[in-house]
Design a protein around this motif. Structure first.
Motif, PDB file in Angstrom:
ATOM      1  N   LEU A  81       0.819  -1.203   0.000  1.00  0.00           N
ATOM      2  CA  LEU A  81       0.000   0.000   0.000  1.00  0.00           C
ATOM      3  C   LEU A  81       0.859   1.261   0.000  1.00  0.00           C
ATOM      4  O   LEU A  81       0.540   2.236  -0.689  1.00  0.00           O
ATOM      5  N   TYR A  82       1.971   1.256   0.740  1.00  0.00           N
ATOM      6  CA  TYR A  82       2.810   2.450   0.801  1.00  0.00           C
ATOM      7  C   TYR A  82       3.651   2.628  -0.459  1.00  0.00           C
ATOM      8  O   TYR A  82       3.931   3.760  -0.857  1.00  0.00           O
ATOM      9  N   GLN A  83       4.043   1.543  -1.081  1.00  0.00           N
ATOM     10  CA  GLN A  83       4.873   1.650  -2.275  1.00  0.00           C
ATOM     11  C   GLN A  83       4.056   1.765  -3.552  1.00  0.00           C
ATOM     12  O   GLN A  83       4.492   2.412  -4.511  1.00  0.00           O
ATOM     13  N   SER A  84       2.866   1.173  -3.580  1.00  0.00           N
ATOM     14  CA  SER A  84       2.050   1.165  -4.800  1.00  0.00           C
ATOM     15  C   SER A  84       0.586   1.442  -4.461  1.00  0.00           C
ATOM     16  O   SER A  84      -0.263   0.554  -4.550  1.00  0.00           O
ATOM     17  N   PRO A  85       0.246   2.669  -4.055  1.00  0.00           N
ATOM     18  CA  PRO A  85      -1.161   2.979  -3.748  1.00  0.00           C
ATOM     19  C   PRO A  85      -2.027   2.850  -4.986  1.00  0.00           C
ATOM     20  O   PRO A  85      -1.628   3.242  -6.086  1.00  0.00           O
ATOM     21  N   ALA A  86      -3.230   2.303  -4.804  1.00  0.00           N
ATOM     22  CA  ALA A  86      -4.126   2.072  -5.935  1.00  0.00           C
ATOM     23  C   ALA A  86      -5.327   3.003  -5.935  1.00  0.00           C
ATOM     24  O   ALA A  86      -6.123   2.968  -6.868  1.00  0.00           O
ATOM     25  N   HIS A  87      -5.493   3.819  -4.893  1.00  0.00           N
ATOM     26  CA  HIS A  87      -6.618   4.764  -4.828  1.00  0.00           C
ATOM     27  C   HIS A  87      -6.077   6.188  -4.744  1.00  0.00           C
ATOM     28  O   HIS A  87      -5.081   6.447  -4.054  1.00  0.00           O
ATOM     29  N   PRO A  88      -6.696   7.151  -5.440  1.00  0.00           N
ATOM     30  CA  PRO A  88      -6.203   8.538  -5.396  1.00  0.00           C
ATOM     31  C   PRO A  88      -6.140   9.115  -3.988  1.00  0.00           C
ATOM     32  O   PRO A  88      -5.237   9.902  -3.670  1.00  0.00           O
ATOM     33  N   TYR A  89      -7.080   8.746  -3.137  1.00  0.00           N
ATOM     34  CA  TYR A  89      -7.077   9.259  -1.769  1.00  0.00           C
ATOM     35  C   TYR A  89      -5.867   8.731  -1.000  1.00  0.00           C
ATOM     36  O   TYR A  89      -5.206   9.473  -0.266  1.00  0.00           O
ATOM     37  N   THR A  90      -5.555   7.447  -1.173  1.00  0.00           N
ATOM     38  CA  THR A  90      -4.361   6.881  -0.546  1.00  0.00           C
ATOM     39  C   THR A  90      -3.110   7.578  -1.040  1.00  0.00           C
ATOM     40  O   THR A  90      -2.198   7.903  -0.260  1.00  0.00           O
ATOM     41  N   GLN A  91      -3.052   7.838  -2.332  1.00  0.00           N
ATOM     42  CA  GLN A  91      -1.901   8.516  -2.915  1.00  0.00           C
ATOM     43  C   GLN A  91      -1.709   9.899  -2.306  1.00  0.00           C
ATOM     44  O   GLN A  91      -0.592  10.316  -1.987  1.00  0.00           O
ATOM     45  N   ALA A  92      -2.802  10.622  -2.105  1.00  0.00           N
ATOM     46  CA  ALA A  92      -2.726  11.964  -1.525  1.00  0.00           C
ATOM     47  C   ALA A  92      -2.283  11.907  -0.063  1.00  0.00           C
ATOM     48  O   ALA A  92      -1.477  12.731   0.381  1.00  0.00           O
ATOM     49  N   LEU A  93      -2.799  10.939   0.706  1.00  0.00           N
ATOM     50  CA  LEU A  93      -2.398  10.816   2.107  1.00  0.00           C
ATOM     51  C   LEU A  93      -0.912  10.494   2.232  1.00  0.00           C
ATOM     52  O   LEU A  93      -0.202  11.072   3.075  1.00  0.00           O
ATOM     53  N   LEU A  94      -0.427   9.602   1.404  1.00  0.00           N
ATOM     54  CA  LEU A  94       0.984   9.219   1.473  1.00  0.00           C
ATOM     55  C   LEU A  94       1.900  10.363   1.076  1.00  0.00           C
ATOM     56  O   LEU A  94       3.013  10.497   1.604  1.00  0.00           O
ATOM     57  N   SER A  95       1.450  11.196   0.157  1.00  0.00           N
ATOM     58  CA  SER A  95       2.291  12.317  -0.276  1.00  0.00           C
ATOM     59  C   SER A  95       2.447  13.363   0.821  1.00  0.00           C
ATOM     60  O   SER A  95       3.339  14.213   0.747  1.00  0.00           O
ATOM     61  N   ALA A  96       1.582  13.324   1.839  1.00  0.00           N
ATOM     62  CA  ALA A  96       1.657  14.298   2.930  1.00  0.00           C
ATOM     63  C   ALA A  96       2.634  13.884   4.026  1.00  0.00           C
ATOM     64  O   ALA A  96       2.886  14.664   4.948  1.00  0.00           O
ATOM     65  N   ILE A  97       3.201  12.664   3.946  1.00  0.00           N
ATOM     66  CA  ILE A  97       4.171  12.229   4.952  1.00  0.00           C
ATOM     67  C   ILE A  97       5.434  13.072   4.818  1.00  0.00           C
ATOM     68  O   ILE A  97       6.000  13.179   3.730  1.00  0.00           O
ATOM     69  N   PRO A  98       5.901  13.702   5.905  1.00  0.00           N
ATOM     70  CA  PRO A  98       7.129  14.513   5.817  1.00  0.00           C
ATOM     71  C   PRO A  98       8.328  13.668   5.396  1.00  0.00           C
ATOM     72  O   PRO A  98       8.457  12.501   5.779  1.00  0.00           O
ATOM     73  N   VAL A  99       9.211  14.259   4.595  1.00  0.00           N
ATOM     74  CA  VAL A  99      10.432  13.595   4.143  1.00  0.00           C
ATOM     75  C   VAL A  99      11.558  13.964   5.101  1.00  0.00           C
ATOM     76  O   VAL A  99      11.952  15.131   5.176  1.00  0.00           O
ATOM     77  N   PRO A 100      12.089  13.009   5.865  1.00  0.00           N
ATOM     78  CA  PRO A 100      13.087  13.348   6.876  1.00  0.00           C
ATOM     79  C   PRO A 100      14.453  13.722   6.306  1.00  0.00           C
ATOM     80  O   PRO A 100      15.227  14.409   6.959  1.00  0.00           O
ATOM     81  N   ASN A 101      14.757  13.246   5.101  1.00  0.00           N
ATOM     82  CA  ASN A 101      16.067  13.507   4.491  1.00  0.00           C
ATOM     83  C   ASN A 101      16.027  14.843   3.759  1.00  0.00           C
ATOM     84  O   ASN A 101      15.336  14.980   2.751  1.00  0.00           O
ATOM     85  N   PRO A 102      16.780  15.858   4.215  1.00  0.00           N
ATOM     86  CA  PRO A 102      16.739  17.169   3.548  1.00  0.00           C
ATOM     87  C   PRO A 102      17.174  17.116   2.098  1.00  0.00           C
ATOM     88  O   PRO A 102      16.707  17.911   1.283  1.00  0.00           O
TER      89      PRO A 102
END
Length: 362
Positions: A239-260
């Motif tokens: 689910l985290y590597q290959s989201p299949a629903h647009p809503y899942t894709q949007a939620l995952l894109s909001a995760i902060p990226v820890p590596n500057p």
């Protein structure tokens, strides 16, 4: 055999308005899920999507309108009285705010021993011994049993609540935002504690949270909820590597990226607007009013669950109509470089789309 089986669960709240009207809110709509022994299922979604109500309905803390909830094959939807009390001893809940879920006028020893007084015929000495054992299990000292909740930090109070949930040796624990009120370092400690307890006692968790990074760390599988519906579920890695629903894709894109160094390369999909009014939900797919890939069929009929490559299911017409994905990842339909082109060719309204925001400097 699954420890917990939920099929077509529906929860409806009916409220009278100020001028004599009636407002009907279907908070949970046709939800089905299962949890295996020793498994953690993460349940994610925006505020108002029905996650907490689902968890409370599973423990029958709110009335169930229809559907079945089975724990080890026994349906709890229709049982009452002593039978319900017996079943509830196998299911416990950890709430978001540990201070409000503890009696401030009672010692933590009294709070932890309360389930033992209700469900077990134990002497005072036996209850004291069990309380001290539980405190040691969650990383506190036995002498803490005589202290009051205000004498502990937020993380320590949450450990007390976990100890109370473990008092009756339950099989399932519903964690409703159990770490969201804690600071990051304390969150890590509590999450590690929950994992250690799960392995030691063979527990199962329904882990409800907003923080998708935390959910990824603790969950074996994840279910994504929107406006009372499960829109996607599956193994965490898929689910985290290959989201299949647009809503899942949007939620995952909001995760902060820890590596500057990688932060500038990240692309974020920002959802415009908010969840529709649950008392007046949109027709068809509940997400179509905010979806950039919406087609005519999305507003006409509710999509059915479709199997996904790599495990799990998704409820999205993109998998069955129009640009058929056939269970593949959503990124195969719209690579990031073509995001603007796709937005222009969809039928979604311009004021209700997901905008792709590049964090690279202009």
């Amino acid at each position: 055999m699954a420890l917990l089986e939920v099929e077509r669960l529906q929860v409806t709240f009916r409220k009278h308005t100020l001028f004599g009207g009636r407002r009907v809110v279907r908070a949970v709509n046709d939800v089905s899920l299962h949890i295996a022994p020793g498994e953690t299922l993460g349940l994610v979604g925006e505020s108002g999507s029905g996650k907490s109500t689902t968890g409370r309905a599973i423990l029958k803390l709110v009335p169930i309108e229809s559907g079945t909830v089975r724990i080890e094959g026994q349906d709890i939807a229709s049982v009452r009285g002593k039978a319900l009390r017996t079943i509830r001893s196998q299911m416990q809940m950890v709430f978001q705010d540990p201070y409000s879920s503890l009696d401030p006028s009672s010692t933590i020893g009294a709070s932890i021993s309360e389930p033992l007084r209700v469900h077990r015929a134990m002497t005072r000495a036996q209850m004291r011994e069990r309380v001290e054992e539980l405190l040691e299990l969650v990383g506190l000292r036995p002498s803490h049993a005589d202290r009051y909740p205000y004498e502990f930090s937020g993380g320590q109070r949450q450990r007390v609540v976990i100890a109370r949930a473990l008092a009756l040796n339950p099989r399932l624990i519903v964690c409703d935002e159990a770490v969201s009120a804690l600071d990051v370092s304390t969150q890590n400690q509590v999450i590690n504690l929950l994992e250690d307890i799960r392995e030691k006692l063979s527990l199962s968790y329904l882990f409800i949270a907003h923080d998708l990074a935390v959910v990824r760390h603790i969950s074996h599988r994840v279910a994504v909820m929107y406006l009372g519906h499960i829109v996607e579920s599956g193994p965490t890695q898929r689910l985290y590597q290959s989201p299949a629903h647009p809503y899942t894709q949007a939620l995952l894109s909001a995760i902060p990226v820890p590596n500057p160094r990688k932060r500038d390369q990240a692309r974020r999909m920002v959802l415009q607007g908010s969840i529709p009014d649950p008392s007046n939900p949109p027709s068809g797919c509940p997400f179509h009013t905010r979806c950039p890939y919406a087609m005519d069929v999305c507003g006409q009929s509710m999509p059915q669950m479709t199997p996904i490559d790599g495990g799990g299911e998704v409820a999205c017409h993109l998998q069955t109509s129009g640009p058929t994905l056939g269970g593949r990842c959503l990124d195969e339909l719209t690579p990031p470089a073509r995001q603007t082109e796709v937005l222009e060719t969809t039928t979604a309204r311009p004021d209700a789309v997901i905008k792709c925001v590049s964090t690279q400097p202009a």
